[in-house]
Motif scaffolding. Sequence first.
Motif, PDB file in Angstrom:
ATOM      1  N   UNK A  88      -6.243  -2.441  -5.839  1.00 22.17           N
ATOM      2  CA  UNK A  88      -5.242  -2.926  -4.900  1.00 22.17           C
ATOM      3  C   UNK A  88      -5.923  -3.410  -3.637  1.00 22.17           C
ATOM      4  N   UNK A  89      -5.627  -4.656  -3.237  1.00 21.55           N
ATOM      5  CA  UNK A  89      -6.067  -5.159  -1.939  1.00 21.55           C
ATOM      6  C   UNK A  89      -4.894  -4.972  -0.979  1.00 21.55           C
ATOM      7  N   UNK A  90      -5.020  -4.023  -0.066  1.00 22.72           N
ATOM      8  CA  UNK A  90      -3.900  -3.641   0.786  1.00 22.72           C
ATOM      9  C   UNK A  90      -3.668  -4.620   1.931  1.00 22.72           C
ATOM     10  N   UNK A  91      -4.726  -5.236   2.426  1.00 25.53           N
ATOM     11  CA  UNK A  91      -4.568  -6.315   3.394  1.00 25.53           C
ATOM     12  C   UNK A  91      -4.387  -5.861   4.826  1.00 25.53           C
ATOM     13  N   UNK A  92      -3.877  -6.790   5.622  1.00 28.43           N
ATOM     14  CA  UNK A  92      -3.778  -6.617   7.072  1.00 28.43           C
ATOM     15  C   UNK A  92      -2.350  -6.786   7.551  1.00 28.43           C
ATOM     16  N   UNK A  93      -2.018  -6.123   8.635  1.00 31.18           N
ATOM     17  CA  UNK A  93      -0.667  -6.227   9.196  1.00 31.18           C
ATOM     18  C   UNK A  93      -0.336  -7.656   9.606  1.00 31.18           C
TER      19      UNK A  93
END
Length: 318
Positions: free
Chosen positions: A185-190
């Motif tokens: 999973x690439x959770x990423x940035x806000x």
Amino acid sequence: MRMGYYPSHLTSFRGLPVHTFVPAGDARPAPRPAAESAAWRLAADWDTPFEKIWRGFLDEVRTEDVLAVVVGPWWTEWDEDGIDPVLELLAAESHRFPRLRALFLADVESEELEISWIKQGTVTRVLRAWPQLEELGVRGAEDLVIEPLRHDALRTLRIESGGLAPDPVRALGGCEFPALRHLELWLGTTWYGGDCEVADVEPLLAALGRCPDLRHLGLQNSDIQDGIAAAVSAAPVVAGLDSLDLSMGALGDEGGAALLSGQPLTHLRSLGLRHHFMSEELVQRLRESLEPHVTDLDLTPAPSRGRSARTRYVAVGE
């Protein structure tokens, strides 16, 4: 930011070369491989809508022998809906693909559409349609919906994103995947919708204890990588892994120290921490602790190594 990690078009999938399907009658079609010897890429363009590509594929290829399908661009206008209409087309014909084992949704690179702009949909629809599916890859996470379900065959699940919302992560914690071996999973940035908190990930880590065959876990590309590292350092599921990937995120000394002080990681064959923001001192401590045991230890730092949390960045955002 891309920094060398931004996804490009797949060249292979499930160990098969990717072959783009061109309908008969189109100019200079490439020679076609046997149905079972390629991962078939289906992609619309400005002149050919996805529905035409799909119908041509059904008519011209022995779909009963197809093992892997890759969905590329499916839209013909920028304001098209997400991928749900395509998922509906696929699911309606699932009976024509009895040997399908792998599906990738949205093989799209930045020149076609930035990863954070890719509109997904209810991707678990394909898991319901293909109870025999073993691998599912997803690129992009806007409007991504995951319904809690049990799927007995899925072995690999990969979600690439510049920002993964909390709801899909929580829903994954409610799924049962007893055959799962690889989760990424690439959770990423806000900045691009990656609003997950550690509290959203912890139930998933607990649920993965119900996956006795899990050997690879990737929780990557995250703003909250220090907290993720701390949660992973105490998660029982890690003891059964062969490889762990916490790369591409804003990992700093706090997260690195949590890995050192938590459960042993010396049983791992591979530990990925590339694109980090840890100090040289912390990196050296990790090397001394793990390098004699972990065959593949990747401690490549981020190109720009600001220590402040405000100056850190994920490898893949927009």
